[in-house]
Structures are given as C-alpha cells and as structure tokens.
Design a protein around this motif. Structure first.
Motif, PDB file in Angstrom:
ATOM      1  N   LEU A 151       0.829  -1.198   0.000  1.00 32.68           N
ATOM      2  CA  LEU A 151       0.000   0.000   0.000  1.00 32.68           C
ATOM      3  C   LEU A 151       0.868   1.255   0.000  1.00 32.68           C
ATOM      4  O   LEU A 151       0.554   2.235  -0.683  1.00 32.68           O
ATOM      5  CB  LEU A 151      -0.924  -0.017   1.226  1.00 32.68           C
ATOM      6  CG  LEU A 151      -1.899   1.154   1.368  1.00 32.68           C
ATOM      7  CD1 LEU A 151      -2.780   1.293   0.136  1.00 32.68           C
ATOM      8  CD2 LEU A 151      -2.761   0.970   2.626  1.00 32.68           C
ATOM      9  N   ILE A 152       1.972   1.225   0.752  1.00 35.45           N
ATOM     10  CA  ILE A 152       2.884   2.373   0.770  1.00 35.45           C
ATOM     11  C   ILE A 152       3.471   2.600  -0.623  1.00 35.45           C
ATOM     12  O   ILE A 152       3.564   3.739  -1.094  1.00 35.45           O
ATOM     13  CB  ILE A 152       4.017   2.136   1.794  1.00 35.45           C
ATOM     14  CG1 ILE A 152       3.439   2.078   3.212  1.00 35.45           C
ATOM     15  CG2 ILE A 152       5.077   3.232   1.706  1.00 35.45           C
ATOM     16  CD1 ILE A 152       4.418   1.598   4.257  1.00 35.45           C
ATOM     17  N   VAL A 153       3.835   1.515  -1.292  1.00 35.92           N
ATOM     18  CA  VAL A 153       4.383   1.619  -2.647  1.00 35.92           C
ATOM     19  C   VAL A 153       3.366   2.257  -3.590  1.00 35.92           C
ATOM     20  O   VAL A 153       3.698   3.148  -4.387  1.00 35.92           O
ATOM     21  CB  VAL A 153       4.810   0.230  -3.167  1.00 35.92           C
ATOM     22  CG1 VAL A 153       5.168   0.299  -4.654  1.00 35.92           C
ATOM     23  CG2 VAL A 153       5.987  -0.306  -2.376  1.00 35.92           C
ATOM     24  N   ALA A 154       2.120   1.812  -3.512  1.00 37.06           N
ATOM     25  CA  ALA A 154       1.077   2.354  -4.385  1.00 37.06           C
ATOM     26  C   ALA A 154       0.856   3.841  -4.126  1.00 37.06           C
ATOM     27  O   ALA A 154       0.701   4.632  -5.057  1.00 37.06           O
ATOM     28  CB  ALA A 154      -0.218   1.576  -4.186  1.00 37.06           C
ATOM     29  N   CYS A 155       0.836   4.230  -2.851  1.00 37.83           N
ATOM     30  CA  CYS A 155       0.648   5.646  -2.517  1.00 37.83           C
ATOM     31  C   CYS A 155       1.822   6.492  -3.002  1.00 37.83           C
ATOM     32  O   CYS A 155       1.627   7.605  -3.517  1.00 37.83           O
ATOM     33  CB  CYS A 155       0.480   5.805  -1.010  1.00 37.83           C
ATOM     34  SG  CYS A 155      -1.063   5.134  -0.351  1.00 37.83           S
ATOM     35  N   ARG A 156       3.022   5.952  -2.840  1.00 38.39           N
ATOM     36  CA  ARG A 156       4.204   6.684  -3.318  1.00 38.39           C
ATOM     37  C   ARG A 156       4.181   6.800  -4.834  1.00 38.39           C
ATOM     38  O   ARG A 156       4.511   7.871  -5.390  1.00 38.39           O
ATOM     39  CB  ARG A 156       5.467   5.932  -2.863  1.00 38.39           C
ATOM     40  CG  ARG A 156       6.771   6.681  -3.171  1.00 38.39           C
ATOM     41  CD  ARG A 156       6.941   7.831  -2.207  1.00 38.39           C
ATOM     42  NE  ARG A 156       8.222   8.505  -2.441  1.00 38.39           N
ATOM     43  CZ  ARG A 156       8.392   9.537  -3.270  1.00 38.39           C
ATOM     44  NH1 ARG A 156       7.353  10.030  -3.944  1.00 38.39           N
ATOM     45  NH2 ARG A 156       9.573  10.092  -3.416  1.00 38.39           N
ATOM     46  N   ALA A 157       3.790   5.729  -5.517  1.00 31.46           N
ATOM     47  CA  ALA A 157       3.722   5.751  -6.981  1.00 31.46           C
ATOM     48  C   ALA A 157       2.668   6.734  -7.477  1.00 31.46           C
ATOM     49  O   ALA A 157       2.793   7.300  -8.563  1.00 31.46           O
ATOM     50  CB  ALA A 157       3.427   4.347  -7.506  1.00 31.46           C
ATOM     51  N   ALA A 158       1.626   6.956  -6.675  1.00 34.10           N
ATOM     52  CA  ALA A 158       0.565   7.900  -7.042  1.00 34.10           C
ATOM     53  C   ALA A 158       0.945   9.348  -6.724  1.00 34.10           C
ATOM     54  O   ALA A 158       0.136  10.252  -6.927  1.00 34.10           O
ATOM     55  CB  ALA A 158      -0.721   7.531  -6.315  1.00 34.10           C
ATOM     56  N   ARG A 159       2.166   9.558  -6.209  1.00 37.74           N
ATOM     57  CA  ARG A 159       2.677  10.888  -5.856  1.00 37.74           C
ATOM     58  C   ARG A 159       1.902  11.521  -4.695  1.00 37.74           C
ATOM     59  O   ARG A 159       1.819  12.749  -4.579  1.00 37.74           O
ATOM     60  CB  ARG A 159       2.668  11.833  -7.064  1.00 37.74           C
ATOM     61  CG  ARG A 159       3.523  11.370  -8.225  1.00 37.74           C
ATOM     62  CD  ARG A 159       3.375  12.300  -9.414  1.00 37.74           C
ATOM     63  NE  ARG A 159       4.123  11.842 -10.566  1.00 37.74           N
ATOM     64  CZ  ARG A 159       5.390  12.195 -10.846  1.00 37.74           C
ATOM     65  NH1 ARG A 159       6.024  13.016 -10.045  1.00 37.74           N
ATOM     66  NH2 ARG A 159       5.993  11.718 -11.920  1.00 37.74           N
ATOM     67  N   LEU A 160       1.315  10.685  -3.844  1.00 37.83           N
ATOM     68  CA  LEU A 160       0.627  11.205  -2.664  1.00 37.83           C
ATOM     69  C   LEU A 160       1.657  11.560  -1.599  1.00 37.83           C
ATOM     70  O   LEU A 160       2.724  10.945  -1.517  1.00 37.83           O
ATOM     71  CB  LEU A 160      -0.356  10.163  -2.116  1.00 37.83           C
ATOM     72  CG  LEU A 160      -1.499   9.752  -3.054  1.00 37.83           C
ATOM     73  CD1 LEU A 160      -2.307   8.625  -2.427  1.00 37.83           C
ATOM     74  CD2 LEU A 160      -2.394  10.943  -3.367  1.00 37.83           C
ATOM     75  N   ASP A 161       1.322  12.537  -0.746  1.00 40.05           N
ATOM     76  CA  ASP A 161       2.250  12.890   0.328  1.00 40.05           C
ATOM     77  C   ASP A 161       2.014  11.979   1.536  1.00 40.05           C
ATOM     78  O   ASP A 161       1.095  11.147   1.552  1.00 40.05           O
ATOM     79  CB  ASP A 161       2.136  14.373   0.693  1.00 40.05           C
ATOM     80  CG  ASP A 161       0.766  14.759   1.241  1.00 40.05           C
ATOM     81  OD1 ASP A 161       0.438  15.960   1.221  1.00 40.05           O
ATOM     82  OD2 ASP A 161       0.031  13.861   1.699  1.00 40.05           O
TER      83      ASP A 161
END
Length: 366
Positions: free
Chosen positions: A297-307
C-alpha cells in the motif's frame, strides 16, 4: 486499628459532631476520611453504612478544602459510602462535586441526570468526563451544555449519543471548527451526519483530521467501504473511476480529495483514485487496501505521488483492519521516505507491490 474499634469510635464521635465547632468538625472529617481509606478493604456493607451516616453529618458543615479532599479520595474507591458520594456530587461548589461526578461508580443514572439538569457548567463538564455515558445522560448534557461541554463529549470515546443528540452536536459543529474536528474523529457517528459534518470542514480542519489518531469505540459507522462491499459481491468501480476522470480533467485529482475519501471511509473511491493515478488496474490495488501488510500500500501511494499525510490517513482508516500502532506508522514513514518515486512506479505497474509485501511478511516471520 481493628474494624470493630473503628465502628465504636465513630459512634462516640456522633455526639461531638452535633455540638462541636466547625473547625473541630473539619478536623474530625479529615481523621475519619483517613480512617476509612486505610480500613476500606476490611469493611463490609454494614460497616460502610456506619461511616456513611457520620460522614453525611460532617459534609454539611465541614470546610471546603476538606470536602474536596474527601471527594477526591472517595471518587477512586469502589465501595465508597453511597449517600456521602451523592451529597458531594450535588454540592454547589464544582471543586467538591467534580471528582465524584467524573469517576465514582456509586452515582446512579437518575442522580447524574438530575445534576445535569440543575447544576452549572463545571458540573456538566465533570459528568462529561466519565468513562461511560449512555444516550439518556448525553441528551441531558447536550440540552443544557455549551460549546465546552459539547467538545468534552465529542472527545469522550465512552460517550454514546442518540440520533437527536448527534444532530444537535453536528449543527453546532458547523459553526465551531474545534467541535467539528472532535466529532470527525469519532467512529460511531451515523454516516449521513458524518458526510454533512465533513462537508462543512475547511481545508485546515481536513489537514488536522488527516494527522490525528481516531479514538477506538465499539460501534463503527457503516460507511461505504471495500470490505463491506466485497462481502456482498464484486464491487462496481465504474462510477468511482468516472469521478476520478472528472477530478483529473478539472485538475483536482491530488492529495486533498484522496485524503477526504480516506477519512470518510470511502475506500471504493480510494482504490479508484490509486488505480487512476498509478495507471494500474483496480484488481491490483484492492488487495493492498485489505491486507494487513503495509508495504504494498505504501508503494502504491508513493507511486501515485501522494504525500505522507494522505498516505498515513489511507493506512489508519482502512476498514476492517486493526488499529495501526505508532511503531507501525513510524516504520511505514521510514519506508515511504526512503522509497524512490521511480522504483515505486516500476514496482506497482509490474504488479510486484503485492508480491513484495507478502515476501517481506514471510521474511519477518522466519
């Protein structure tokens, strides 16, 4: 001192209490308070009643500091003298009443409701701090309370509210950001009122909500979520995807709406947003939300450019998952900060996020 001797001493003191000066009565109250504290574990109900009879007489005329001390002491004793506790709770001076109002289990619901209806603001605040408050009590407190009482109730995870009580609080919260923030962190607020509440939140309130820790309460609101929807069959993500397309066209698909989706518990929209922002199918994102392994989930959020604020909100408010500990959040932050954007995007687009998360979990158990 033996219990029998204590009972005899109390009987002898009764005459002194009736005729002695106020100063002497105060001195006797202090001595008797200490005697009860040291003997309480050896007293039966009848002997406690003997203390009760004498203490009630002393309460009527003793000086204020001694009454405060008595209230503090009795508030933490389970078999405290019932009538004395009640007399202290009804005392007009809130410094005397507050300790037993907030903590004593010897007060009935009837007594507490009556005090809520007849006493002042500080009495109401003390009652609002009790570990458990049912709907009857919170209704009485809301009816006479002010903004400070409302905030105290909103922050009390042990308080339960009727639909009417919640409606009054939400109505006031629309004009009070502090109250809105307190209510927004509750997990038992009805979904319709929560949506109304969050619709009135300013960006500043949203930012604070996203970084706050929600209290754990017994009844969680039935908001739309991946977990609840999955239980009833395949989820139709098409409407949520269409909403993401519209937000993207308007240049508004960023941290702000995704953060709001997470706090509202609208995880169908969270999945759709992550899917759209990473250009990955929803079937790859959905298991990451439901898993108790955070890496994917952290990877997906980082890939989505979320802070990190949005990522932490997504992690903490996942439906059907146990509360995330502070240690887990700190570790998640370390992973998030160390993860290169290009690596995250490569990992999630090639379908490796879920597999990597599972491998990490296996390695940790080995």
């Amino acid at each position: 001192m033996a219990v029998t001797a204590s009972a005899a001493l109390i009987a002898e003191l009764d005459d002194v209490i009736r005729v002695g000066s106020r100063l002497r009565q105060t001195r006797i109250l202090r001595q008797l308070t200490e005697l009860f504290r040291t003997a309480v574990d050896r007293l039966d109900e009848t002997q406690t009643d003997v203390f009760d009879d004498v203490l009630i007489r002393l309460v009527e005329s003793a000086e204020l500091p001694s009454l405060v001390d008595l209230s503090v002491m009795l508030s933490g004793i389970e078999p405290a003298p019932r009538e004395t506790v009640c007399r202290l709770a009804f005392h007009e001076d809130a410094s005397v009443a507050a300790p037993v109002l907030a903590n004593s289990n010897r007060l009935s619901e009837t007594h507490l409701v009556e005090i809520a209806k007849t006493r002042g603001r500080q009495h109401l605040l003390a009652i609002s701090a009790r570990k458990a408050l049912n709907e009857t009590l919170t209704d009485a407190l809301i009816k006479r309370g002010d903004s400070e009482v409302f905030k105290a109730l909103a922050q009390n995870a042990g308080a339960r509210f009727s639909e009417t009580g919640y409606a009054v609080l939400v109505g006031n919260a629309e004009r009070d950001e502090s109250l809105l923030e307190g209510l927004g962190l509750r997990l038992d607020i009805p979904a319709k009122l929560l949506r109304r509440l969050l619709g009135a939140a300013t960006d500043a309130v949203w930012a604070r909500l996203s970084n706050a820790t929600r209290p754990v309460v017994r009844d969680r609101p039935q908001l739309p979520s991946v977990a609840s929807a999955a239980a009833s069959g395949p989820i139709d993500y098409a409407p949520a995807i269409e909403q993401m397309v519209a937000l993207n066209r308007a240049g508004k698909l960023n941290d702000s709406p995704v953060n709001r989706f997470a706090i509202r518990g609208e995880y169908t929209h969270v999945v759709a947003a992550l899917s759209f922002m990473t250009d990955v199918k929803v079937e790859e994102i959905e298991p990451l939300i439901q898993s108790d392994r955070l890496y994917g989930l952290i990877v997906a959020c980082r890939a989505a450019r979320l802070d990190w604020a949005t990522t932490s909100a997504i992690i903490r408010y996942r439906p059907g998952c146990p509360p995330t500990t502070q240690q887990e959040l700190e570790r998640a932050r370390e992973i998030f900060d160390a993860l290169l954007l290009s690596v995250a995007q490569w990992t999630v687009r090639f379908g490796l996020a879920r597999n990597t998360s599972e491998k990490i979990a296996l390695a940790q158990r080995a």
